[in-house]
Design a protein around this motif. Sequence first.
Motif, PDB file in Angstrom:
ATOM      1  N   GLY A 154       0.813  -1.212   0.000  1.00  0.00           N
ATOM      2  CA  GLY A 154       0.000   0.000   0.000  1.00  0.00           C
ATOM      3  C   GLY A 154       0.844   1.258   0.000  1.00  0.00           C
ATOM      4  N   ARG A 155       1.943   1.228   0.731  1.00  0.00           N
ATOM      5  CA  ARG A 155       2.799   2.406   0.815  1.00  0.00           C
ATOM      6  C   ARG A 155       3.667   2.594  -0.423  1.00  0.00           C
ATOM      7  NH1 ARG A 155       4.812   2.689   7.143  1.00  0.00           N
ATOM      8  NH2 ARG A 155       2.730   2.700   8.070  1.00  0.00           N
ATOM      9  N   LEU A 156       3.919   1.505  -1.136  1.00  0.00           N
ATOM     10  CA  LEU A 156       4.786   1.604  -2.316  1.00  0.00           C
ATOM     11  C   LEU A 156       4.030   1.899  -3.614  1.00  0.00           C
ATOM     12  CD1 LEU A 156       7.408  -1.252  -1.780  1.00  0.00           C
ATOM     13  CD2 LEU A 156       7.732   1.215  -1.518  1.00  0.00           C
ATOM     14  N   ARG A 157       2.712   1.808  -3.596  1.00  0.00           N
ATOM     15  CA  ARG A 157       1.971   2.034  -4.846  1.00  0.00           C
ATOM     16  C   ARG A 157       2.217   3.436  -5.393  1.00  0.00           C
ATOM     17  NH1 ARG A 157      -1.143  -2.396  -5.733  1.00  0.00           N
ATOM     18  NH2 ARG A 157      -1.771  -3.564  -3.873  1.00  0.00           N
ATOM     19  N   LYS A 158       2.366   4.413  -4.504  1.00  0.00           N
ATOM     20  CA  LYS A 158       2.664   5.778  -4.964  1.00  0.00           C
ATOM     21  C   LYS A 158       4.006   5.833  -5.666  1.00  0.00           C
ATOM     22  CE  LYS A 158       3.156  10.555  -3.397  1.00  0.00           C
ATOM     23  NZ  LYS A 158       3.114  11.491  -2.228  1.00  0.00           N
ATOM     24  N   ARG A 159       4.988   5.062  -5.171  1.00  0.00           N
ATOM     25  CA  ARG A 159       6.302   5.056  -5.821  1.00  0.00           C
ATOM     26  C   ARG A 159       6.206   4.461  -7.224  1.00  0.00           C
ATOM     27  NH1 ARG A 159       9.111   8.602  -5.105  1.00  0.00           N
ATOM     28  NH2 ARG A 159      10.812   7.454  -6.099  1.00  0.00           N
ATOM     29  N   LEU A 160       5.365   3.446  -7.404  1.00  0.00           N
ATOM     30  CA  LEU A 160       5.180   2.887  -8.739  1.00  0.00           C
ATOM     31  C   LEU A 160       4.651   3.951  -9.685  1.00  0.00           C
ATOM     32  CD1 LEU A 160       5.544   0.184  -7.180  1.00  0.00           C
ATOM     33  CD2 LEU A 160       3.781  -0.786  -8.671  1.00  0.00           C
ATOM     34  N   ARG A 161       3.681   4.749  -9.217  1.00  0.00           N
ATOM     35  CA  ARG A 161       3.109   5.795 -10.071  1.00  0.00           C
ATOM     36  C   ARG A 161       4.154   6.863 -10.390  1.00  0.00           C
ATOM     37  NH1 ARG A 161      -1.247   5.000  -6.417  1.00  0.00           N
ATOM     38  NH2 ARG A 161      -0.715   6.919  -5.281  1.00  0.00           N
ATOM     39  N   LEU A 203       6.019   2.842 -13.287  1.00  0.00           N
ATOM     40  CA  LEU A 203       6.169   1.395 -13.395  1.00  0.00           C
ATOM     41  C   LEU A 203       4.795   0.730 -13.336  1.00  0.00           C
ATOM     42  CD1 LEU A 203       9.251   0.932 -11.044  1.00  0.00           C
ATOM     43  CD2 LEU A 203       9.237   0.971 -13.549  1.00  0.00           C
ATOM     44  N   ALA A 204       4.645  -0.336 -14.091  1.00  0.00           N
ATOM     45  CA  ALA A 204       3.333  -0.957 -14.260  1.00  0.00           C
ATOM     46  C   ALA A 204       2.943  -1.847 -13.101  1.00  0.00           C
ATOM     47  CB  ALA A 204       3.310  -1.775 -15.559  1.00  0.00           C
ATOM     48  N   ASP A 205       3.909  -2.455 -12.426  1.00  0.00           N
ATOM     49  CA  ASP A 205       3.562  -3.424 -11.385  1.00  0.00           C
ATOM     50  C   ASP A 205       4.740  -3.583 -10.425  1.00  0.00           C
ATOM     51  OD1 ASP A 205       5.402  -5.031 -12.814  1.00  0.00           O
ATOM     52  OD2 ASP A 205       3.781  -5.849 -14.038  1.00  0.00           O
ATOM     53  N   PHE A 206       4.512  -4.365  -9.360  1.00  0.00           N
ATOM     54  CA  PHE A 206       5.547  -4.554  -8.349  1.00  0.00           C
ATOM     55  C   PHE A 206       6.733  -5.351  -8.875  1.00  0.00           C
ATOM     56  CE2 PHE A 206       1.986  -3.618  -5.402  1.00  0.00           C
ATOM     57  CZ  PHE A 206       2.584  -2.573  -4.712  1.00  0.00           C
TER      58      PHE A 206
END
Length: 292
Positions: free
Chosen positions: A49-56, A60-63
């Motif tokens: 949950g905390r890393l989803r912002k970093r993906l955006r 990046l498309a996924d973990f």
Amino acid sequence: MPSLALTSRPIEDDGEDHLSALDFGRIAKLIEGEAGIKLPPGKRLMVEGRLRKRLRVLGLADFASYANFLFKRNGLERELTHLIDAVTTNKTDFFREAEHFDFMVSTMVPLLLKARGERNPLLKIWSAASSTGAEAYTLAMVLDDMVAQRHDFRFAILGTDISTQVLAQGRRAVYPAEMIAPVPPEMQARYVMHARRPGPRREVRMAPELRRYVRFAHLNLMDQTYPFDRDVDIVFLRNVLIYFEKADQEAVVARLLTHIRPGGYLVLGHSESMIGTAHAVRQVAPAVFQKL
């Protein structure tokens, strides 16, 4: 009628993108090595949950792509600070565990001043896991109130943390208005500024007269040395050691004690009251230790 067995689906089967167990393990090992913080498997959803912002932010498309960026595309060096910011817990409140501040006023400061025997000495106070600065500014309010009554000492406060994000907030000294509820009304009147034209979310700021006592600096408690003064009078390190392994707890306490003057104090969280008892200290109050 036959009974129905209730089974839980694995995280990966819920249709959402997730960190694989392997990639979570690699990130958890990295965080423990860099920051001393353990991330057991039960923390995987929290980390995601905390890393989803970093993906955006990184596009990046996924973990899986994020893990590939960290460990295979040499992205770790520039991403590590953001990763640590994202996964560290920064729970803090004004006047948290208020009895410690009461004991500082009634006992620690008077005994420190008596031992110093100087005219108008400078007391150095260190909030060693300062988060967004609520503890540091609580210390500043309490000590400034003491100075106004005693007129016989000065003080300076250092706040350190591993997270650059919370340090930035501490320097801004801006907080949600509801966060200052524990601050006594007379202190709110003296030290807290309200916006003349409040926005959609009410915020407050610590007064400049208070901010001048406090400075913030980045510090990883897992570092082998700390680039700060070695004549600190009181160190507050509350509710952070519980996230460390026993050996790391003892090592951090040992390093901090080298920065405290003889007769100075180390204040831990109440849940950490036995940490540090192997060192040259004596316990003088719950979770409060005096250096011998």
